[in-house]
Design an enzyme around this catalytic site. Structure first.
Site, short mmCIF file in Angstrom:
data_model
loop_
_atom_site.label_atom_id
_atom_site.label_comp_id
_atom_site.label_asym_id
_atom_site.label_seq_id
_atom_site.Cartn_x
_atom_site.Cartn_y
_atom_site.Cartn_z
N GLU A 84 0.79 -1.23 0.00
CA GLU A 84 0.00 0.00 0.00
C GLU A 84 0.82 1.28 0.00
O GLU A 84 0.38 2.29 -0.55
CB GLU A 84 -0.92 0.00 1.23
N SER A 456 -38.44 -32.96 46.40
CA SER A 456 -37.78 -33.29 47.66
C SER A 456 -36.36 -32.78 47.77
O SER A 456 -35.74 -32.90 48.83
CB SER A 456 -37.78 -34.81 47.86
#
Length: 792
Positions: A84, A456
């Site tokens: 770039e 329970s």
């Protein structure tokens, strides 16, 4: 005449200049100041880790992993500069030659209606991406040039390059080089090869144009061009670059947030809770937080497999429900099968957690064709199972899994569901959590979002309240019929599971055999209001609990993860701990902004070490139960796994305790169990609360899942006894060692050889080094029946 013409020309020039000035003023009036990027951080996703550093998830609007400049490998930066802006460290933000060439071409582009070319430096791209829009106009280009100069005056080259490499979009859901390295190659930036670095450097020009799955030749050509540019810039030796150019280009099949996939329910719950930690609820998606969780990946994987296997076993017990589709058998059946599969509801498809399942077609003679091209026969026991249900016929579409060459098993997605939670009893850290059979089929987390009746499994807290009052392990409780007016104004007559009565019994038998009538008689003597107040306010099991007797048999509603955490009191000496999934959150700079452990270090931590005893942090949690009461309940619950409703768990061979639970009409099945360092709760039930079926109790539906998990979890861990309170006094009651608060132990004059179920005295002080191992006993001689489970 010439004077007039000159005046006109001057007027035109003046007007033109004025127009240019106005345009320039308009163009630049709202242009941002480049200095604002000095402290700029792009939107960054949060990353979520298990306690051992395993990446388990990621949250973010943009998938970005921010990498500081000093951690970016030089070659990775050089690859982007080679592609770039090779002269990035030499120019002042603008490549005059490049811009001139681009502007010259843009004159012709403007006349022909083509897009403008860039010629942008990396600095210009940062200015465009972070401060400007993406429009391609002459005005935007001028702004870009000016802003690039401002950036160069405000930031260092390294800061600009850091912004660029962390912000740029590189395709595959990747923003920045950190996310790209992970998404494309499953690596961190410092693990990339030269060939992989070259490929990432090729992507800014157009990531979709260089996707290997669609444009592999172009991608390799562009990668090799980047490598060549790195050689020409003197950044890579030619021979090394040529070797890299010969490598194939292989990327991951799809970008993944994490390679570990067994914690989807956990990660989703962490996301929900992390949002509530901060005033800005969206910060978790944008600020780049590091979230350290309590998860143990090994336990989590074990938990997922144990729950899925257990739910599939339950489903298999209840029969083959038939094929999910039927098509004409042909050589091109796969297309019709895929169309039928696409029409299935989401919760009936192959779970992502079962990657080896696939679509199969039943053909003549009971053979099967698999959609991956394989074929064979269904295993004989599966054929018998199917024929006992809705059967199989030619053309049926089913799910199958190959178990050996040419042999397949039938697979069926369970419609039952459940949850499993594993908690550290001393800190409340959730070490494993599975909120259902499959996250891919249903996102509803039954561990934290479901409200189910505990049956329970609530009873131990009732007995704990009794032991906090006037009851002791030597107390006798009636197991006889009882009736009273219920909260709805109707007569309430609870029953035991076996519809029998055992008469007066030692208190621990009410827990071990889960006797409903003993529990009700006990609650009547203690008082329902003290019980409900303790369970809600002190123990924190439920948010509310009406003062109704049915509550002591599990008629309320509770979240599985909360109930499992409450059982921690029976292990940690009676402390109420806060369950949590998030240990710590750090910001992108490593500063701790949240920590679950709120304990303060003692003063000795800040003093110079004197060579004597090192400072000790206080144990976490709030003391809500007498430590001896907690230990008494611990031994009662150990008895459940030795002589009671969960005796099947005794085969594990190490100290454990726990409690089964089954609700009315078998709608929910539970087992809450623990060792000396882990509490694990399992719940099984249908989402619509229908019955699980006759005799599908906690011992039958939930306990096998718990046992399966514990076998794997403790396969390589040495057994460890439970901690014993130092102030406890011990005595044998009916041949079983019991713990007593000092002064409450029984004193008898009778001999243990005399007839009758009288306890006899043999006491000693408590403490880990003084008392015999918990559970030391002689076999009971009462001949009592063992109830498989219980109802309310």
């Amino acid at each position: 005449m010439f004077a007039m013409i000159g005046a006109v020309v001057m007027s035109v020039v003046g007007l033109a200049g004025f127009a240019v000035a106005i345009y320039a003023a308009w163009l630049f009036h709202d242009m941002p100041d480049g200095s604002q990027l000095a402290d700029f951080h792009p939107v960054t996703s949060a990353r979520v880790f298990a306690w051992d550093g395993t990446l388990i998830g990621e949250y973010g609007q943009e998938r970005r992993i921010y990498i500081p400049y000093n951690r970016i490998p030089p070659r990775l930066a050089e690859a982007f500069m080679a592609a770039e802006d090779r002269d990035f460290f030499k120019h002042n933000g603008v490549d005059v030659g490049g811009v001139s060439r681009a502007m010259g071409k843009n004159i012709f582009n403007l006349a022909r209606g083509r897009r403008f070319e860039g010629g942008s430096t990396i600095t210009q791209q940062v200015a465009k991406n972070l401060l400007l829009g993406n429009e391609r106009t002459l005005g935007r280009k001028l702004k870009e040039v000016i802003l690039a100069r401002r950036l160069e005056n405000s930031l260092s080259k390294e800061q600009i390059l850091e912004l660029y490499l962390n912000d740029i979009y590189l395709g595959y859901r990747s923003y920045g080089v950190g996310a790209a390295a992970f998404n494309y190659f499953g690596k961190s930036v410092d693990e990339l090869s030269l060939a992989e670095i070259g490929y990432l450097g090729a992507l800014p020009k157009g990531p979709e144009n260089y996707r290997p799955s669609n444009h592999k030749e172009q991608a390799i050509a562009r990668r090799n061009w980047v490598l060549g540019e790195m050689v020409r810039a003197g950044w890579v030796p030619k021979a090394e670059a040529q070797t890299a150019m010969q490598e194939d280009l292989v990327i991951q099949a799809k970008p993944e947030r994490a390679k570990y996939h067994d914690a989807d329910f956990f990660v989703s719950e962490v996301e929900r809770r992390a949002k509530s930690l901060f005033a800005d609820h969206d910060a978790i998606y944008t600020k780049g937080y590091y979230v350290k969780t309590t998860l143990d990946p090994r336990l989590q994987t074990t938990a997922l497999q144990a729950l899925m296997n257990g739910l599939e076993m339950y489903d298999r017990r209840h029969g083959w429900r038939g094929a999910w589709g039927n098509i004409t058998v042909s050589d091109n059946w796969e297309k019709d099968a895929e169309s039928a599969f696409d029409g299935l509801p989401q919760n009936a498809r192959i779970p992502a957690e079962r990657p080896n399942w696939q679509v199969g077609l039943i053909s003549k003679g009971g053979s099967v064709r698999a959609i991956d091209g394989g074929s064979g026969t269904i295993r004989s026991d599966d054929l018998a199972w199917a024929q006992a249900g809705r059967g199989l016929k030619t053309g049926d579409l089913v799910f199958v899994e190959q178990v050996e060459k040419g042999v397949y098993r039938l697979r069926q997605v369970p419609i039952v569901n459940g949850a499993l939670v594993a908690v550290d009893p001393y800190s409340g850290r959730i070490e494993a959590m599975v909120g259902g059979y499959s996250f891919s089929l249903s996102k509803f987390n039954r561990a934290t979002q479901a409200q189910r009746q505990p049956g329970s499994s609530i009873k131990p807290f009732v007995y704990a309240v009794a032991l906090e009052k006037d009851f002791t392990p030597a107390s006798i409780v009636e197991d006889s019929p009882v009736s009273m007016m219920g909260g709805d104004g109707k007569l309430w007559q609870p029953e035991n599971y076996e519809h029998d009565f055992m008469g007066p019994q030692p208190i621990r038998r009410g827990i071990e055999l889960s006797r409903n009538l003993m529990t009700v008689h006990l609650a009547q003597k203690v008082g329902i209001k003290p019980i409900t107040q303790k369970i809600v306010n002190d123990y924190g099991v439920l948010d509310s609990m009406p003062a109704e007797m049915s509550m002591v048999l599990g008629a309320g509603e509770v979240q599985p993860y909360r109930l499992a955490t409450a059982y921690s009191m029976f292990v940690n000496g009676g402390k109420r701990v806060k369950p949590h999934l998030i240990d710590e959150v750090q910001d992108r700079d490593g500063k701790v902004i949240y920590r679950a452990d709120e304990r303060q270090c003692p003063a000795a931590c800040t003093d110079a070490f004197d060579g004597l005893e090192s400072p000790r942090l206080l144990q976490q949690g709030v003391q809500v139960m007498d430590p001896i009461t907690a230990y008494q309940m611990n031994t009662f619950l150990q008895g459940v796994t030795i002589r009671g409703t969960a005796a099947a768990a005794h085969s594990l061979g190490f100290p454990i305790g726990g409690k089964t639970g089954t609700t009315n009409e078998f709608r929910s099945a539970w087992f809450m169990g623990f060792t000396s360092d882990l509490v694990v709760g399992v719940y099984v039930g249908f989402d619509d609360n229908r019955s699980l079926g006759e005799h599908e109790t906690g011992a039958v539906a939930a306990l096998p899942i718990w046992i399966d998990f514990m076998k794997q979890a403790y396969a390589k861990k040495p057994p460890r006894d439970f901690n014993v309170p130092r102030d406890a006094t011990f005595a044998y009651v009916r041949g079983i060692q019991e713990a007593f608060k000092p002064g409450t132990e029984p004193h008898y004059t009778s001999s243990p050889d005399e007839d009758g179920p009288k306890p006899y005295l043999d006491t000693w002080k408590g403490g880990n080094d003084e008392a015999p191992p918990a559970g030391d006993e002689t076999p009971p001689s009462t001949g009592n029946k063992k109830s498989p489970d219980d109802l309310y």
